[in-house]
Design a protein around this motif. Structure first.
Motif, short mmCIF file in Angstrom:
data_model
loop_
_atom_site.label_atom_id
_atom_site.label_comp_id
_atom_site.label_asym_id
_atom_site.label_seq_id
_atom_site.Cartn_x
_atom_site.Cartn_y
_atom_site.Cartn_z
N GLY A 3 0.79 -1.22 0.00
CA GLY A 3 0.00 0.00 0.00
C GLY A 3 0.83 1.27 0.00
N LYS A 4 2.13 1.14 0.26
CA LYS A 4 2.99 2.33 0.32
C LYS A 4 3.53 2.70 -1.05
N ARG A 36 -5.26 -3.41 -6.04
CA ARG A 36 -4.44 -2.20 -6.16
C ARG A 36 -3.27 -2.19 -5.16
N ALA A 37 -3.26 -3.17 -4.26
CA ALA A 37 -2.15 -3.22 -3.29
C ALA A 37 -1.05 -4.18 -3.71
N CYS A 38 -1.43 -5.42 -4.15
CA CYS A 38 -0.39 -6.40 -4.50
C CYS A 38 -0.26 -6.62 -6.01
N GLY A 39 -1.24 -6.13 -6.80
CA GLY A 39 -1.15 -6.27 -8.25
C GLY A 39 -1.63 -7.60 -8.80
N HIS A 40 -2.12 -8.49 -7.92
CA HIS A 40 -2.58 -9.81 -8.37
C HIS A 40 -3.90 -9.70 -9.13
N VAL A 41 -4.13 -10.65 -10.03
CA VAL A 41 -5.38 -10.72 -10.78
C VAL A 41 -6.36 -11.58 -9.99
N VAL A 42 -7.52 -11.00 -9.66
CA VAL A 42 -8.50 -11.73 -8.83
C VAL A 42 -9.90 -11.63 -9.43
N CYS A 43 -10.77 -12.52 -8.98
CA CYS A 43 -12.15 -12.51 -9.45
C CYS A 43 -12.95 -11.45 -8.69
N SER A 47 -12.20 -9.41 -4.97
CA SER A 47 -11.76 -8.01 -5.04
C SER A 47 -12.79 -7.09 -4.37
N ASP A 48 -13.68 -7.69 -3.60
CA ASP A 48 -14.78 -6.94 -3.00
C ASP A 48 -14.40 -6.32 -1.65
N TYR A 49 -13.21 -5.74 -1.58
CA TYR A 49 -12.71 -5.12 -0.34
C TYR A 49 -12.11 -3.77 -0.71
N LYS A 50 -12.12 -2.85 0.24
CA LYS A 50 -11.51 -1.54 -0.02
C LYS A 50 -10.62 -1.13 1.16
N ALA A 51 -9.49 -0.50 0.82
CA ALA A 51 -8.58 -0.05 1.87
C ALA A 51 -7.91 1.25 1.41
N HIS A 52 -7.49 2.07 2.38
CA HIS A 52 -6.79 3.32 2.07
C HIS A 52 -5.34 3.00 1.71
N LEU A 53 -4.90 3.42 0.52
CA LEU A 53 -3.54 3.12 0.07
C LEU A 53 -2.69 4.40 0.08
N GLU A 54 -1.57 4.29 0.79
CA GLU A 54 -0.69 5.45 0.99
C GLU A 54 -0.18 6.02 -0.34
N TYR A 55 0.19 5.12 -1.29
CA TYR A 55 0.77 5.61 -2.55
C TYR A 55 -0.25 6.37 -3.41
N ASP A 56 -1.53 6.20 -3.10
CA ASP A 56 -2.57 6.89 -3.87
C ASP A 56 -3.24 7.96 -3.01
N LEU A 60 -9.46 5.44 -0.97
CA LEU A 60 -9.97 4.06 -0.90
C LEU A 60 -9.77 3.39 -2.24
N ASN A 61 -9.17 2.20 -2.23
CA ASN A 61 -8.94 1.45 -3.47
C ASN A 61 -9.43 0.02 -3.30
N LYS A 62 -9.80 -0.59 -4.43
CA LYS A 62 -10.19 -2.01 -4.42
C LYS A 62 -8.96 -2.86 -4.11
N VAL A 63 -9.08 -3.72 -3.13
CA VAL A 63 -7.97 -4.63 -2.79
C VAL A 63 -8.51 -6.04 -2.59
N CYS A 64 -7.62 -7.01 -2.60
CA CYS A 64 -8.05 -8.39 -2.35
C CYS A 64 -8.19 -8.61 -0.85
N LYS A 65 -8.79 -9.72 -0.50
CA LYS A 65 -9.07 -10.05 0.90
C LYS A 65 -7.79 -10.06 1.76
N ASP A 66 -6.72 -10.71 1.21
CA ASP A 66 -5.46 -10.84 1.98
C ASP A 66 -4.86 -9.47 2.29
N CYS A 67 -4.79 -8.62 1.26
CA CYS A 67 -4.21 -7.28 1.46
C CYS A 67 -5.08 -6.44 2.39
#
Length: 207
Positions: A3-4, A36-43, A47-56, A60-67
């Motif tokens: 996220g940084k 948007r955090a790890c760059g992985h391709v997900v279904c 991808s139904d999660y959102k988190a605040h990403l420092e680099y952006d 709030l950006n779409k992120v995967c569950k793990d991130c």
């Protein structure tokens, strides 16, 4: 660093399945999303999660569950399922392999299909087959010990083919050229006898 800084995006054509839940992308679930955090391709489900990403700018950006769990600090109470033998990521084994490349593959009378084939260093007697170089789950594995190798070409259409046989189990492969075929045979001839090559890193073949 999550996220940084902006991640390296895995290209859509490098995967055939969601890199998180391993659901294949098909006509029904063909929408591919990027975390948007790890760059992985997900279904879409993963991808139904959102988190605040420092680099952006902390947007709030779409992120995967793990991130999402890592960035927000929320933990999932579900215990992580133990990885099955097929659930070893292709990139993980390809980066530390005796040999890896695309090969054409045919089993019994099924049509030929392209597969990303890998023999990992830590399991130099097992051939892993993936749909694409970045897939997170293997389609199949072949324990090579005890197989008979037949390097006679099957047809004029596939002059660089070879066959692995053990009782009723027959696996046919075809390389793009004779040099690549010989590299694979060099490793496989050892593996079927339970031996491993000494100069392993000479056999890395780039996709």
């Amino acid at each position: 660093e999550l996220g940084k800084r902006a991640p390296r995006w895995i290209r859509d054509n490098e995967v055939t399945m969601c890199m998180k839940c391993k659901e294949p992308f098909n006509a029904l679930t063909r929408r591919r999303h990027h975390c948007r955090a790890c760059g992985h391709v997900v279904c879409w489900k993963c991808s139904d999660y959102k988190a605040h990403l420092e680099y952006d700018g902390n947007k709030l950006n779409k992120v995967c569950k793990d991130c999402y769990h890592v960035i927000t600090g929320c933990t999932d109470s579900e215990e992580k399922k133990k990885k099955g033998i097929l659930e070893i990521e292709s990139a993980e084994v390809s980066g530390n392999s005796v040999i890896c490349s695309f090969l054409q593959y045919m089993e019994k009378s099924k049509p030929w299909q392209k597969a990303w084939c890998v023999i990992p260093k830590q399991e130099a007697l097992v051939l892993y087959m993936y749909g694409a170089p970045q897939d997170v789950k293997a389609l199949a594995t072949i324990p090579l010990l005890g197989y008979t190798v037949d390097d006679t070409p099957r047809s004029a259409d596939l002059p660089h083919s070879f066959k692995l046989t053990q009782s009723k189990s027959v696996h046919s492969f075809a390389a793009d050229n004779e040099e690549l075929k010989q590299k694979w045979l060099k490793v496989i001839h050892l593996a079927v006898k339970g031996e491993t090559p000494e100069c392993q890193n000479e056999l890395q073949v780039n996709p």
